[in-house]
Design an enzyme around this catalytic site. Sequence first.
Site, PDB file in Angstrom:
ATOM      1  N   GLY A 110      79.899  -4.973  38.224  1.00 43.56           N
ATOM      2  CA  GLY A 110      79.909  -4.984  39.679  1.00 43.56           C
ATOM      3  C   GLY A 110      81.273  -5.262  40.281  1.00 43.56           C
ATOM      4  O   GLY A 110      81.498  -6.339  40.838  1.00 43.56           O
ATOM      5  N   GLY A 160      83.274  -7.562  46.934  1.00 44.89           N
ATOM      6  CA  GLY A 160      83.130  -9.009  46.894  1.00 44.89           C
ATOM      7  C   GLY A 160      83.667  -9.749  45.700  1.00 44.89           C
ATOM      8  O   GLY A 160      84.841  -9.625  45.320  1.00 44.89           O
ATOM      9  N   LEU A 161      82.788 -10.547  45.081  1.00 45.20           N
ATOM     10  CA  LEU A 161      83.185 -11.433  43.999  1.00 45.20           C
ATOM     11  C   LEU A 161      83.732 -10.676  42.793  1.00 45.20           C
ATOM     12  O   LEU A 161      84.642 -11.152  42.123  1.00 45.20           O
ATOM     13  CB  LEU A 161      82.000 -12.295  43.558  1.00 45.20           C
ATOM     14  CG  LEU A 161      81.484 -13.323  44.557  1.00 45.20           C
ATOM     15  CD1 LEU A 161      80.294 -14.059  43.969  1.00 45.20           C
ATOM     16  CD2 LEU A 161      82.583 -14.295  44.952  1.00 45.20           C
ATOM     17  N   GLY A 162      83.165  -9.519  42.502  1.00 50.37           N
ATOM     18  CA  GLY A 162      83.632  -8.765  41.343  1.00 50.37           C
ATOM     19  C   GLY A 162      85.095  -8.376  41.456  1.00 50.37           C
ATOM     20  O   GLY A 162      85.854  -8.483  40.491  1.00 50.37           O
ATOM     21  N   SER A 177      72.053 -18.331  41.080  1.00 45.96           N
ATOM     22  CA  SER A 177      72.073 -18.738  42.487  1.00 45.96           C
ATOM     23  C   SER A 177      71.278 -20.015  42.641  1.00 45.96           C
ATOM     24  O   SER A 177      70.358 -20.287  41.866  1.00 45.96           O
ATOM     25  CB  SER A 177      71.451 -17.643  43.366  1.00 45.96           C
ATOM     26  OG  SER A 177      71.208 -18.113  44.683  1.00 45.96           O
ATOM     27  N   TYR A 212      63.856 -12.323  44.568  1.00 41.37           N
ATOM     28  CA  TYR A 212      65.253 -12.685  44.311  1.00 41.37           C
ATOM     29  C   TYR A 212      65.330 -13.996  43.539  1.00 41.37           C
ATOM     30  O   TYR A 212      66.056 -14.099  42.544  1.00 41.37           O
ATOM     31  CB  TYR A 212      66.018 -12.808  45.628  1.00 41.37           C
ATOM     32  CG  TYR A 212      67.479 -13.192  45.437  1.00 41.37           C
ATOM     33  CD1 TYR A 212      68.373 -12.323  44.820  1.00 41.37           C
ATOM     34  CD2 TYR A 212      67.959 -14.427  45.863  1.00 41.37           C
ATOM     35  CE1 TYR A 212      69.702 -12.662  44.627  1.00 41.37           C
ATOM     36  CE2 TYR A 212      69.296 -14.783  45.686  1.00 41.37           C
ATOM     37  CZ  TYR A 212      70.154 -13.897  45.066  1.00 41.37           C
ATOM     38  OH  TYR A 212      71.467 -14.240  44.871  1.00 41.37           O
TER      39      TYR A 212
END
Length: 322
Positions: free
Chosen positions: A30, A34-36, A159, A185
């Site tokens: 990913g 964002g974070l990737g 998460s 989720y």
Amino acid sequence: MSKVSFDWNSTADEVLAGIDLEGKRVLITGVSAGLGIETARSLVARGAEVVGTARDVAKAEAATAGVRAVASNGHGRFDIVEMDLAALASVRRCAHELIAAGKSFDLVIANAGVMATPFGRTADGFEMQFGTNHLGHFVLVNRIATLMPPGARLVVLASSSHRLADVDLLDPNFEQKPYSENLAYSQSKTANVLFAVEFDRRHKARGVRATAVHPGTIQTELGRHADPVAMQKKIDALNVMLAAEGKTTIRWKTIPQGAATSVWAGVTASAEEVGGRYCENCHVVEPSMDGGFVNGASPHAFDPETAQALWARSEELVGENF
């Protein structure tokens, strides 16, 4: 390894300051947002050779121009390979290509994911969030485990939402019960933690460790399906409750702060410290029944019997034994 103490405020660059990763290879799922992207950039800047996966390669190529710029300045290397976690044929094809290349990975970061999606199914018929966040990574990581030599690590992004639901092993794909995007989720994030726990148990004897991390509450494309106003109302309401209980409240992190715990657990912390554990804010968090939603880990995500049962159920669902 560094003995410097990092916290909620730390960024990926701060966590990796002074560390030379030349000669190290990293796989990050990913990298189109964002974070990737930030995780890849921070590692490449320290000399690492990073391979990123993306469902939409063209989008990822455009989004990671800054990462390539860092690499072109004499730091590390960055490449993108195509992979759609929601289609096991794509996952298996990607794994086959990586194995055929024959190059090992010192660090694998299972970063990609989807959140609170409308009801849908993957190409293989799995509930979208469970299929993408857990089963796609389950197949990828297990297929390339032979590329992870002693000393390698797996970091699985989970998460704090894992606290809200255990995994329903009898009906993980919502075939019997009504669909809830938030429940789905949370279940997928518990599955992420349990996968890290069981992968660590299976591989630690050969020197390969795994850990799960919560990056924090961050505004990225992960929340594309959520109404930002409704989300903020939920956070505000939860913070009122947390404050009344004397617990830590939720604060938004920047993307550089969000990437910090991934690289801390994957590079900076000792493998023994984080192996089989759950990390938040660049620290290991102990499972506790009375822990907060923030700075908290639920015992249900660390139960060894559940971890082994999920592994077996996952093998059954994907039709492969690892």
